[in-house]
Write an enzyme that holds these catalytic residues in place. Structure first.
Site, short mmCIF file in Angstrom:
data_model
loop_
_atom_site.label_atom_id
_atom_site.label_comp_id
_atom_site.label_asym_id
_atom_site.label_seq_id
_atom_site.Cartn_x
_atom_site.Cartn_y
_atom_site.Cartn_z
N HIS A 69 0.84 -1.19 0.00
CA HIS A 69 0.00 0.00 0.00
C HIS A 69 0.88 1.25 0.00
O HIS A 69 1.70 1.46 0.90
CB HIS A 69 -0.90 -0.03 1.24
N GLU A 117 -4.43 -0.39 -3.93
CA GLU A 117 -3.79 0.95 -3.88
C GLU A 117 -2.28 0.83 -3.67
O GLU A 117 -1.69 1.53 -2.87
CB GLU A 117 -4.42 1.79 -2.77
N GLU A 136 -2.73 7.83 -5.63
CA GLU A 136 -3.56 8.50 -4.63
C GLU A 136 -2.93 9.81 -4.16
O GLU A 136 -1.71 9.89 -3.96
CB GLU A 136 -3.78 7.57 -3.44
N CYS A 142 -3.04 11.19 -1.29
CA CYS A 142 -2.37 11.01 0.01
C CYS A 142 -0.99 10.37 -0.14
O CYS A 142 -0.09 10.64 0.65
CB CYS A 142 -3.23 10.15 0.93
N CYS A 189 -9.85 10.50 3.29
CA CYS A 189 -8.53 10.91 3.78
C CYS A 189 -7.94 12.06 2.96
O CYS A 189 -7.26 12.93 3.50
CB CYS A 189 -7.58 9.73 3.79
N CYS A 190 -8.18 12.06 1.66
CA CYS A 190 -7.48 13.01 0.79
C CYS A 190 -7.88 14.48 1.00
O CYS A 190 -7.00 15.34 1.09
CB CYS A 190 -7.66 12.61 -0.68
#
Length: 399
Positions: free
Chosen positions: A22, A74, A90, A92, A170-171
């Protein structure tokens, strides 16, 4: 079916040499490893950090700074596996990579770490939030056809427009946190040595020994390379280090109006001062045409456009549909103020568009082209006008 590599628990961290699992979890862990390595002067752990950073940036990172190419879990996959239209990248994960690179820059005082940090901030991270601050990308593709982003397919994770919110959100707050803490990325301090990693306009107080030095930077970076630095509160000798970007040309440094002979260490030009001073920095940022390593199969025969730290892309609103039919035919580039985003520059180029002679799915007919003007905007600005196709890597015609 659980794979320990998903959580980076497949082997002791000191033995890990490739980024696995991840992507967000990985770079957060690497950031912690760097902190511990510095705190305890653990050379073995620092070597592991260096190896992992090299593996990501040289074999597993997109030109926009995106990392984690697989939408499934991810995660990182294998070296050079950097597909453009179904990648994850992603937001993040890029924030985590910026945090990791910031630590490596401050520990090693090597400019290459700060350059990747800059790459993340100006491209993949900034693309994660709309210009109005009200919608967000979780996933950051480098190529998109909206009609192909279908639910229950391998591209279901790719969105054709920024979303207002996410089930796992989260982002959006992570972007807000990053922008609010942007000041920590600009400078590094080591005793009486001050390192300027980024040329973002700012005003700050920096503790140096028992004094406080005030620094103000005025700039229009990244749109031009004219930087003015005002340093006050200097009572003892200090050394100022200014990063020389790899994309810069004709880098010049002036102290109180007098040009300095460049003294360079690890990619930073430095100057010593004993009093309040004015520093002027000037450099050119020509348009660059970049090619990927031939092992990146998705990008063979293609070119990406970059100016300074900014990666550019094509959008359907400017160039029409079927962007995959556009070929860059000339390295001449005209940089101009954007008509859609007044604060930034767009690039106009010359190209050719493939014209189909047949409506059939397959044909033995030859190929023909027509001349076209190509308009490119910063990647971070895409999808701010309307939904449509987008493309970073463009076909290239040689000769």
């Amino acid at each position: 079916d659980y794979d320990p590599a998903y959580s980076q628990s497949h082997e002791p961290v000191r033995k890990q040499k490739t980024a696995e699992g991840h992507a967000v979890r990985a770079v957060y862990m690497y950031s912690a490893m760097a902190d511990v390595a510095e705190e305890y002067q653990d050379k073995e752990l620092m070597e592991a950090c260096e190896n992992l950073w090299e593996n990501i940036t040289q074999k597993r990172m997109y030109i926009t700074g995106g990392i984690g190419s697989s939408g499934f879990l991810e995660r990182f996959t294998t070296d050079y596996d950097l597909q453009n239209d179904s990648n994850y990248s992603e937001t993040c994960a890029s924030i985590g990579m910026a945090l990791f690179s910031l630590r490596m820059a401050n520990i090693t005082r090597d400019s290459r770490y700060a350059e990747v940090m800059e790459q993340e901030l100006y491209n993949n991270i900034l693309a994660g939030i709309a210009q109005d601050g009200k919608s967000f990308f979780y996933v950051n593709p480098l190529e998109i056809k909206p009609r192909q982003c279908m639910p229950h397919t391998s591209r279901a994770h790719v969105k054709a427009r920024r979303q207002k919110w996410f089930g796992v959100a989260c982002c959006p707050p992570n972007i807000a946190r990053t922008l609010a803490s942007l000041g920590q990325y600009i400078y590094g301090v080591d005793g009486a040595d001050i390192y300027t990693h980024l040329y973002i306009g700012n005003q700050t107080d920096i503790p140096v020994n028992n004094d406080v030095v005030q620094i103000r930077i005025d700039s229009m970076f990244p749109w031009n390379g004219n930087i003015k630095v005002k340093v006050q509160g200097v009572k003892e000798k200090i050394k100022l280090h200014f990063r020389i970007p790899s994309y810069s040309e004709n880098f010049q440094l002036y102290c109180n109006g007098e040009e300095q002979e460049l003294k360079v260490n690890n990619g930073y030009a430095y100057v010593e001062i004993c009093e309040n001073s004015r520093i002027d920095i000037q450099f050119d940022m020509p348009v660059a045409f970049l090619h990927a390593n031939y092992k990146v199969s998705a990008d063979v025969g293609k070119v990406a456009i970059k100016r300074g730290p900014i990666v550019y892309c094509l959008e359907e609103i400017d160039n029409g549909p079927d962007l995959q039919c556009i070929y860059l035919s000339s390295k001449e580039a005209h940089v101009r103020k954007s008509r859609s985003f007044p604060e930034c520059f767009e690039i106009e180029l010359q190209g050719r568009r493939l014209i189909s002679k047949s409506e059939g799915l397959y044909s033995s007919d030859g190929l023909s082209y027509s001349d076209v003007n190509i308009q490119a905007i910063p990647y971070a600005y895409w999808n701010n006008r309307r939904e449509g196709e987008m493309l970073v890597w463009i076909h290239e015609i040689i000769g």
